[in-house]
Enzyme design. Structure first.
Site, mmCIF file in Angstrom:
data_model
loop_
_atom_site.group_PDB
_atom_site.id
_atom_site.type_symbol
_atom_site.label_atom_id
_atom_site.label_comp_id
_atom_site.label_asym_id
_atom_site.label_seq_id
_atom_site.Cartn_x
_atom_site.Cartn_y
_atom_site.Cartn_z
ATOM 1 N N ARG A 275 -6.861 5.608 -6.435
ATOM 2 C CA ARG A 275 -6.587 7.010 -6.415
ATOM 3 C C ARG A 275 -6.648 7.395 -7.519
ATOM 4 O O ARG A 275 -6.916 8.803 -8.206
ATOM 5 C CB ARG A 275 -4.779 7.392 -6.243
ATOM 6 C CG ARG A 275 -5.378 6.743 -4.111
ATOM 7 C CD ARG A 275 -3.186 7.099 -4.126
ATOM 8 N NE ARG A 275 -2.754 7.729 -4.037
ATOM 9 C CZ ARG A 275 -1.485 8.405 -4.204
ATOM 10 N NH1 ARG A 275 -0.433 7.133 -3.709
ATOM 11 N NH2 ARG A 275 -0.870 9.532 -3.660
ATOM 12 N N THR B 229 -1.220 6.051 2.930
ATOM 13 C CA THR B 229 -2.592 4.937 2.898
ATOM 14 C C THR B 229 -1.743 4.835 4.088
ATOM 15 O O THR B 229 -1.153 3.995 4.486
ATOM 16 C CB THR B 229 -2.724 4.449 1.893
ATOM 17 O OG1 THR B 229 -2.506 4.579 0.191
ATOM 18 C CG2 THR B 229 -3.793 3.608 2.158
ATOM 19 N N ILE C 87 0.733 -1.062 -0.207
ATOM 20 C CA ILE C 87 0.193 0.046 -0.209
ATOM 21 C C ILE C 87 1.299 0.991 0.201
ATOM 22 O O ILE C 87 1.786 1.222 0.224
ATOM 23 C CB ILE C 87 -1.467 -0.054 1.258
ATOM 24 C CG1 ILE C 87 -0.051 0.399 2.138
ATOM 25 C CG2 ILE C 87 -2.232 -1.359 1.143
ATOM 26 C CD1 ILE C 87 -1.683 0.093 3.904
ATOM 27 N N ASP C 88 0.115 2.424 -0.423
ATOM 28 C CA ASP C 88 1.809 3.637 -0.990
ATOM 29 C C ASP C 88 1.516 4.004 1.051
ATOM 30 O O ASP C 88 1.144 4.066 1.951
ATOM 31 C CB ASP C 88 0.020 4.244 -1.489
ATOM 32 C CG ASP C 88 0.432 3.568 -2.673
ATOM 33 O OD1 ASP C 88 0.998 3.260 -3.248
ATOM 34 O OD2 ASP C 88 -0.433 4.807 -3.779
ATOM 35 N N LYS C 89 2.552 4.823 0.561
ATOM 36 C CA LYS C 89 3.412 5.242 1.978
ATOM 37 C C LYS C 89 1.824 6.310 2.045
ATOM 38 O O LYS C 89 1.812 6.846 3.592
ATOM 39 C CB LYS C 89 4.540 6.603 1.298
ATOM 40 C CG LYS C 89 5.257 6.820 2.512
ATOM 41 C CD LYS C 89 6.304 7.310 2.239
ATOM 42 C CE LYS C 89 7.237 8.604 3.001
ATOM 43 N NZ LYS C 89 8.646 9.340 3.130
#
Length: 218
Positions: A166, A49, A45-47
């Site tokens: 996103r 998030t 998962i993104d930083k």
């Protein structure tokens, strides 16, 4: 920590911490190594998030878990706050992705070719770029609460593309609040949270959940 046994570890990742691979900053894999534990990320998962992230503690467990992601038998649910409101009660975004300049993920078609038909967003096949690699991508969502300015939604990525939720939400005109991909100099956090993950583990179907952050409350 959400769940731990001798094969897996599930954490509720805070905003601003990477899963792995940061050159000049700490990430979860590096922090674990510094504490004497080896972890193998099963997904990313993104930083920006927060929420559920699944690790394997050994390569044997890692292989079985990653195959579930590859076969799309894992169920993933996110919470997001978008702006503006005005979304249908439930919807489906079926828009292919590609990678553009500066490695940025985008819809693999001109923005003006996106068609909304009731609660579904698509692009005609003839409008999809044929000069770059494209990746079919589907996200569905349901609205928990909304007003004219914002919507709190549950988002379900049926494909696991980078930045999928996103980009999908932004390109249909409802970007996630605080998303630095689409908002210049956001003042606060990105309102995207990895909420729930369901996978098979040792013969059982397991669901893990990271509680909704307080700031998401309408």
């Amino acid at each position: 920590m959400i769940l731990e046994d001798d094969a897996v570890l599930v954490l509720d990742k805070p905003v601003g911490v990477s899963v792995m691979g940061e050159r000049h900053e700490s990430d979860l894999v590096r922090m674990a190594a510094e504490a004497g534990e080896e972890l193998f990320p099963v997904h990313r998962i993104d930083k920006v998030t927060s929420g559920v992230i699944l690790f394997a503690k050994d390569l044997a467990a890692h292989g079985g878990l990653t195959r579930q992601f590859n076969k799309r038998t894992v169920e993933k649910a996110y919470l997001a706050v978008t702006s503006p409101g005005g979304l249908p009660a439930a919807g489906r975004i079926d828009l292919p992705l590609s990678v553009g300049r500066k490695n940025r993920v985008r819809i693999a078609a001109p923005r003006e070719s996106i068609v909304r038909d009731g609660d579904a967003w698509t692009v005609p096949a003839a409008e999809i770029f044929d000069s770059v690699s494209t990746y079919p991508s589907q996200t569905s969502f349901s609205v928990r609460a909304q007003d004219d300015s914002r919507a709190l939604i549950e988002a379900f990525p049926h494909t696991g593309r980078r930045h999928q939720i996103r980009v999908h939400l932004a390109w249909i005109g409802h970007p996630i609040v605080g998303d630095p991909l689409f908002e210049k100099n956001p003042a606060g956090r990105t309102f995207l949270h990895s909420w729930r993950l369901t996978f098979d583990h040792r013969g059982e179907r397991v669901t893990v959940e990271a509680p909704m952050p307080q700031e998401f409350t309408p």
